[in-house]
Write a protein that holds these residues in place. Structure first.
Motif, PDB file in Angstrom:
ATOM      1  N   ALA A  89       0.837  -1.203   0.000  1.00  0.00           N
ATOM      2  CA  ALA A  89       0.000   0.000   0.000  1.00  0.00           C
ATOM      3  C   ALA A  89       0.872   1.254   0.000  1.00  0.00           C
ATOM      4  CB  ALA A  89      -0.927  -0.008   1.216  1.00  0.00           C
ATOM      5  N   CYS A 115      -7.259  -1.401   4.816  1.00  0.00           N
ATOM      6  CA  CYS A 115      -6.049  -2.176   4.524  1.00  0.00           C
ATOM      7  C   CYS A 115      -5.430  -2.672   5.829  1.00  0.00           C
ATOM      8  CB  CYS A 115      -5.024  -1.325   3.774  1.00  0.00           C
ATOM      9  SG  CYS A 115      -5.539  -0.777   2.132  1.00  0.00           S
ATOM     10  N   LEU A 120      -5.421  -5.767   1.251  1.00  0.00           N
ATOM     11  CA  LEU A 120      -5.170  -4.511   0.552  1.00  0.00           C
ATOM     12  C   LEU A 120      -6.393  -4.182  -0.292  1.00  0.00           C
ATOM     13  CD1 LEU A 120      -3.384  -2.180  -0.471  1.00  0.00           C
ATOM     14  CD2 LEU A 120      -2.373  -3.765  -2.105  1.00  0.00           C
TER      15      LEU A 120
END
Length: 327
Positions: A89, A115, A120
């Protein structure tokens, strides 16, 4: 409970994770979920490779100065980072920031509140995977345009940002409906420092200028090798052949020649150089599938020359490359 809709059938599956499609607050999203116990599997596999290092070096013909430990450590670090999706991320946000002013390239935005290390949540990108575009009824001129966008965007990642996608195969790039190229799957990334960046630019600059002496000196500098420790006459002869191939050779892959040269003369190329060369080979492979006439140096050299001039100027390193699909 988190998603408005969630399809339990994966839209993509890999050895590390599976990706699902859902809807979050009205937005269509892609949700990447890790497979369990990955770190243990990775450590076991790398331990096995570590035990067989002498055999691997012998089979590949690697010289004693090739730093296989550094190479394996680079792979270990890359794989370990891939199993923490918070790092991916972060990579995506960094790439998004690097390309925020570029009209031809896009990166999915992430939903940080949704997340974690194992999950994610990101923007769902509509588009065709580059590997599927190979056989599509798309004009050759359009495919050539894609090769230029991909190559220039990658050169920007490496030589301007010093932070690049380390697994740019045909499934990790999409052509969007508006013609933009989207990079996806940022688990594997690489970085190079300014010293290596400058050394590599000096080397490629010399290759472009057909400067055998300068290219040989630059190559030795990349590998932190001394001229007295190699057969300099033979190295220059091979460098002359490499330069002739790069400037006058027929179509085909070229980038693996550097790694082969390093192994032949037992020059200890840095681990970052090895992983970057693998990534560039993937880029070459993708672009050659799109356009069999593609030669990476045709697109790369003008950009690298400009980046080198800016890096060497009193004002400091180049900060931006102007994008254009024109040759």
């Amino acid at each position: 409970e988190i998603f408005d809709e969630f399809d339990a059938t994966p839209i993509a599956s890999g050895s590390i994770a599976q990706v699902y499609k859902g809807v979050l607050d009205g937005d269509t999203v892609a949700v990447k979920i890790l497979r369990p116990n990955l770190i243990d599997i990775i450590n076991t596999d790398l331990s096995i490779i570590d035990d067989f290092k002498p055999i691997v070096k012998k089979v590949l013909g690697i010289g004693k100065n090739f730093d296989i430990d550094a190479f394996l450590e680079e792979i270990r670090d890359m794989l370990t980072r891939e199993v923490d999706l918070r790092i991916e991320a972060m990579n995506m946000r960094r790439f998004g920031d690097n390309f925020k002013n570029e009209k031809k390239v896009s990166v999915p935005k992430i939903y940080p509140d949704d997340c974690s290390a194992n999950v994610l949540t990101m923007e769902f990108i509509e588009g065709a995977q580059i590997k599927d575009v190979f056989d599509m009824d798309v004009p050759g001129s359009k495919k050539s345009e894609y090769t230029r966008i991909i190559t220039r965007s990658y050169l920007k990642q490496v030589y301007i940002d010093g932070f690049y996608h380390a697994d740019p195969h045909g499934g990790n790039m999409l052509v969007r409906e508006d013609g933009r190229i989207a990079f996806i799957d940022f688990g594997a990334v690489g970085s190079i420092d300014d010293e290596l960046k400058k050394n590599m630019l000096e080397f490629y600059y010399a290759v472009n200028n057909r400067d055998v002496e300068g290219a040989t000196e630059g190559f030795l500098k990349i590998g932190k090798a001394k001229a007295r420790d190699v057969d300099l006459r033979r190295l220059k002869k091979d460098m002359d052949d490499l330069i002739a191939s790069q400037n006058y050779g027929l179509e085909g892959r070229q980038s693996d020649n550097y790694a082969k040269l390093g192994m032949k003369y037992d020059i200890k190329l840095p681990g970052e150089f090895s992983t970057l060369q693998r990534a560039i080979l993937l880029i070459e492979g993708v672009c050659l599938e799109l356009d069999p006439r593609y030669k990476i140096q045709t697109i790369a050299i003008p950009v690298l020359t400009d980046a080198y001039k800016k890096l060497s100027s009193p004002k400091g390193p180049a900060l931006h490359l102007e994008f254009s699909a024109e040759p």
